[in-house]
Design an enzyme around this catalytic site. Structure first.
Site, PDB file in Angstrom:
ATOM      1  N   GLU A 125      17.997 -23.857   0.910  1.00 32.66           N
ATOM      2  CA  GLU A 125      19.078 -24.612   0.516  1.00 32.66           C
ATOM      3  C   GLU A 125      18.887 -26.137   0.632  1.00 32.66           C
ATOM      4  O   GLU A 125      18.233 -26.925   1.237  1.00 32.66           O
ATOM      5  CB  GLU A 125      19.678 -25.260   2.394  1.00 32.66           C
ATOM      6  CG  GLU A 125      20.271 -26.009   2.550  1.00 32.66           C
ATOM      7  CD  GLU A 125      20.815 -25.935   4.242  1.00 32.66           C
ATOM      8  OE1 GLU A 125      21.499 -27.219   4.734  1.00 32.66           O
ATOM      9  OE2 GLU A 125      20.576 -25.195   5.026  1.00 32.66           O
TER      10      GLU A 125
ATOM     11  N   ARG B  68      22.652 -34.139  -0.372  1.00 34.46           N
ATOM     12  CA  ARG B  68      22.425 -35.592   0.128  1.00 34.46           C
ATOM     13  C   ARG B  68      22.190 -36.594  -1.169  1.00 34.46           C
ATOM     14  O   ARG B  68      21.819 -37.820  -0.749  1.00 34.46           O
ATOM     15  CB  ARG B  68      21.711 -35.636   1.340  1.00 34.46           C
ATOM     16  CG  ARG B  68      22.580 -34.473   2.521  1.00 34.46           C
ATOM     17  CD  ARG B  68      21.598 -34.965   3.250  1.00 34.46           C
ATOM     18  NE  ARG B  68      21.492 -33.672   4.691  1.00 34.46           N
ATOM     19  CZ  ARG B  68      20.585 -34.041   5.660  1.00 34.46           C
ATOM     20  NH1 ARG B  68      20.277 -34.673   5.721  1.00 34.46           N
ATOM     21  NH2 ARG B  68      21.097 -32.781   6.054  1.00 34.46           N
TER      22      ARG B  68
ATOM     23  N   THR C 151      25.384 -28.770   3.157  1.00 34.08           N
ATOM     24  CA  THR C 151      26.263 -29.851   3.205  1.00 34.08           C
ATOM     25  C   THR C 151      26.969 -30.487   2.030  1.00 34.08           C
ATOM     26  O   THR C 151      27.899 -31.215   1.270  1.00 34.08           O
ATOM     27  CB  THR C 151      25.464 -31.542   2.799  1.00 34.08           C
ATOM     28  OG1 THR C 151      24.264 -31.426   3.449  1.00 34.08           O
ATOM     29  CG2 THR C 151      26.088 -32.751   3.702  1.00 34.08           C
TER      30      THR C 151
ATOM     31  N   LYS D 278      25.961 -21.833  11.705  1.00 35.13           N
ATOM     32  CA  LYS D 278      24.473 -21.811  11.832  1.00 35.13           C
ATOM     33  C   LYS D 278      25.567 -23.450  13.018  1.00 35.13           C
ATOM     34  O   LYS D 278      25.905 -23.932  13.293  1.00 35.13           O
ATOM     35  CB  LYS D 278      25.404 -22.929  10.410  1.00 35.13           C
ATOM     36  CG  LYS D 278      24.090 -24.704  10.200  1.00 35.13           C
ATOM     37  CD  LYS D 278      24.079 -25.097   9.169  1.00 35.13           C
ATOM     38  CE  LYS D 278      23.732 -27.022   8.561  1.00 35.13           C
ATOM     39  NZ  LYS D 278      23.534 -27.419   7.982  1.00 35.13           N
TER      40      LYS D 278
END
Length: 205
Positions: A45, A49, A72, A132
């Site tokens: 993953e 960011r 994200t 998640k």
């Protein structure tokens, strides 16, 4: 189970730990992915960011055996960008219909973040059953997730946030948890990362 559910469940069952990767320099992405895959962690993953994330996804996709997703992801424009970069699954820190609708329509495996019963109910309404749990430790830890999962028999989870090699087995012992997300694996030299990946790949609940 829906096709989108089958796809994400297969990914979640590939290995007990999904490394959560923050890539500052895309040039490091391919060697990092190679070390993780050699260690037995194929599902990667890459979080959005940093400015290098999209290029890192494309680089990691070149590694045989790697299953590369984007984390994200918080809006539909980011979703379009990561799909163009070749992401094979999508992870978001939370769950909104505006983000979920285009992802579900595309059929790409999707793991949205949840922290409350309302989040799970929203996901179930959208046809999602895999979530998640984030941020896992600061949201009450394993005890909280067990309580949260109790009313939702069909929901399955990947807790992420504050989990370590030492605590991962406790989480994985809960049958509703298919895998955990972890960033502890990604520090050190490539040799150290490969060794950490090997340890993580061998974890059992």
């Amino acid at each position: 189970m829906s096709a989108i559910g089958e796809g994400i469940e297969k990914i979640m069952l590939t290995a007990p730990v999904i490394p959560v990767l923050v890539i500052e320099d895309a040039a490091t992405a391919k060697p990092l992915a190679e070390a993780l895959v050699r260690g037995g962690l194929k599902v990667l993953e890459v979080t959005l960011r940093t400015g290098a994330a999209l290029e890192a996804i494309a680089e990691m996709k070149k590694v045989p055996g790697a299953i590369v997703g984007a984390g994200t992801v918080v809006n539909a424009s980011q979703f379009a960008q990561v799909m163009d970069a070749g992401a094979e699954f999508i992870v978001s820190p939370g769950l909104t219909e505006r983000l979920a609708d285009p992802i579900i329509a595309s059929g790409v495996p999707y793991l949205p973040g949840i922290a409350t019963a309302g989040d799970i109910m929203r996901g179930l309404d959208l046809g999602l059953e895999h979530f998640k749990f984030f941020p896992a430790e600061t949201s009450g830890g394993l005890k909280a997730l067990k309580a949260l999962a109790a009313p939702f028999y069909q929901a399955k989870f990947c807790p992420t946030g504050g989990i370590t090699l030492a605590t991962a087995p406790d989480w994985l012992a809960f049958e509703r948890i298919l895998c955990v997300g972890g960033s502890w694996i990604t520090s050190g030299s490539l040799e150290e990362i490969e060794a950490k990946a090997r340890e993580a790949a061998a974890l059992k609940g």
